[in-house]
Scaffold this motif. Sequence first.
Motif, PDB file in Angstrom:
ATOM      1  N   LEU A 194      12.269  -2.615  -7.086  1.00 20.51           N
ATOM      2  CA  LEU A 194      11.328  -2.159  -7.328  1.00 20.51           C
ATOM      3  C   LEU A 194      11.318  -1.122  -8.237  1.00 20.51           C
ATOM      4  CD1 LEU A 194      10.160  -0.429  -3.691  1.00 20.51           C
ATOM      5  CD2 LEU A 194       9.177  -2.371  -4.703  1.00 20.51           C
ATOM      6  N   THR A 195      12.920  -1.054  -8.335  1.00 16.06           N
ATOM      7  CA  THR A 195      12.863  -0.137  -9.544  1.00 16.06           C
ATOM      8  C   THR A 195      12.584  -1.046 -11.447  1.00 16.06           C
ATOM      9  OG1 THR A 195      14.765   1.025  -8.470  1.00 16.06           O
ATOM     10  CG2 THR A 195      14.671   1.635 -10.823  1.00 16.06           C
ATOM     11  N   ILE A 196      13.148  -1.929 -11.971  1.00 20.05           N
ATOM     12  CA  ILE A 196      12.508  -2.199 -12.745  1.00 20.05           C
ATOM     13  C   ILE A 196      10.959  -2.183 -12.693  1.00 20.05           C
ATOM     14  CG2 ILE A 196      12.436  -4.625 -13.266  1.00 20.05           C
ATOM     15  CD1 ILE A 196      15.237  -5.018 -12.874  1.00 20.05           C
ATOM     16  N   LEU A 198       8.949  -0.237 -11.276  1.00 18.55           N
ATOM     17  CA  LEU A 198       8.505   1.290 -11.486  1.00 18.55           C
ATOM     18  C   LEU A 198       9.357   1.825 -12.795  1.00 18.55           C
ATOM     19  CD1 LEU A 198       9.537   2.812  -8.116  1.00 18.55           C
ATOM     20  CD2 LEU A 198       7.672   2.543  -9.485  1.00 18.55           C
TER      21      LEU A 198
END
Lengths: 225, 225
Positions: A194-196, A198
């Motif tokens: 998810l962070t990638i 975002l």
Amino acid sequence: MKVEKVSELTTNRLSVYLRCLNELAEKGQSTISSAALARKFNLNSAQIRKDLACFGEFGTRGVGYSVDELREHLKKILGLGRDYRIGIIGAGRIGTAIADYYAINRTNFQVVALFDSDPSKIGKKINKIEVSDVKNFSYAAKRDNIEIAIIAVPAEKARAVLEKIVKAGIKAVLNVAPVPLTAAEDVKVKSVDLTISLESLSFHLSSEPGVEREMKPISRTGRKL
Amino acid sequence: MKVEKVSELTTNRLSVYLRCLNELAEKGQSTISSAALARKFNLNSAQIRKDLACFGEFGTRGVGYSVDELREHLKKILGLGRDYRIGIIGAGRIGTAIADYYAINRTNFQVVALFDSDPSKIGKKINKIEVSDVKNFSYAAKRDNIEIAIIAVPAEKARAVLEKIVKAGIKAVLNVAPVPLTAAEDVKVKSVDLTISLESLSFHLSSEPGVEREMKPISRTGRKL
DNA sequence: TGATGTGAAGCGGTTCACAGCC
DNA sequence: GGCTGTGAACCGCTTCACATCA
């Protein structure tokens, strides 16, 4: 029909096609053309025909594809003729959310075991599944016939957990921890981060407005993106 | 230095590099070479140099990259010099799990609003954030300065929710519902789909063992993968 | 006629290989 | 000597274009 290796991009699209066919079947539509399918995902129709051509000739020239037939073919191709038993390592928010999701929604994926290292979680039941100590993973994996492991632990523990999984002889791993993981050739590891995603969004938010991007002024010539 | 469009693959890798640099900085390492970085992710070192070259010349020949400097550059490139306000639509398991995650872990992403259409959820507090009626999304998005929306609703509702988001003027969307979504050029939509990943695993599990795959026997010649 | 199946062309991303610089 | 930065080669995926067939 192609017989070479099938790319990951192709199999991912096959999943998408299959879902769409399931919907079409529900609506009672009996045939669909590659062009109509392509429009739904804005893909090129040749793309779709090529994807399918890897596995056979499923269409009828002048007509298109039978929804039901193609659906069955795709299920078989993707290995969705049976259920898969899944173990999730990490009974935190993400791990339990995934367990909940697959408990509620009928799919080919069945969460049968949860693991954690936190004593306060071990023994607790989540969705009728008791959380086991990750120390017993190898034993439990065999006992419960786990074929797919999901890594849902904090980033720094993910690598060690993967090793445990590999040692237990599991050949398919889904990693949702924010670290890139790799394993031996014969173990398939897929990551979802998810962070990638975002950060990719923040990149776009911060680069769109100006177009011209502030950089080291190597060349002083004005330039356009 | 390249000035052309930067590919998504590149920005995704930049995220990975940045995380790694953060760790290195914590360990006190002051420089790193593209080759060393490449080994960590088994990438090609030229890949990394090319990725960075899109944005400037950050390295020193014969030495490598300064961990601190490169870290700062990457932060700036990825737009991580500030925080982003996020609204999550769908206060179910996945939506709340994501909200929890970003409440606990300090990142540049701050969940400031939750939305749902289920009256039994509206008004409830999750992590100090009251769940709002998705009907008021457009209003709340402006009031709360939401820049990124996360779609965490059931598949069949995702498309309609995306439309609401776009109408509210939001330009960055992360979709975790299992549907492919697309929007106008200027709205960036990223999707993360667990089921596609799992089906890719099931594909590999069911195709590995035999190598030879059962297909329509168009050609009768024996063939190898 | 209309849609599939597929070789060929096109395109984009990765890797190679080396010049340039510390 | 060592490592960056980068043009050129390479490779794989996508798109085109058309022969093929219901």
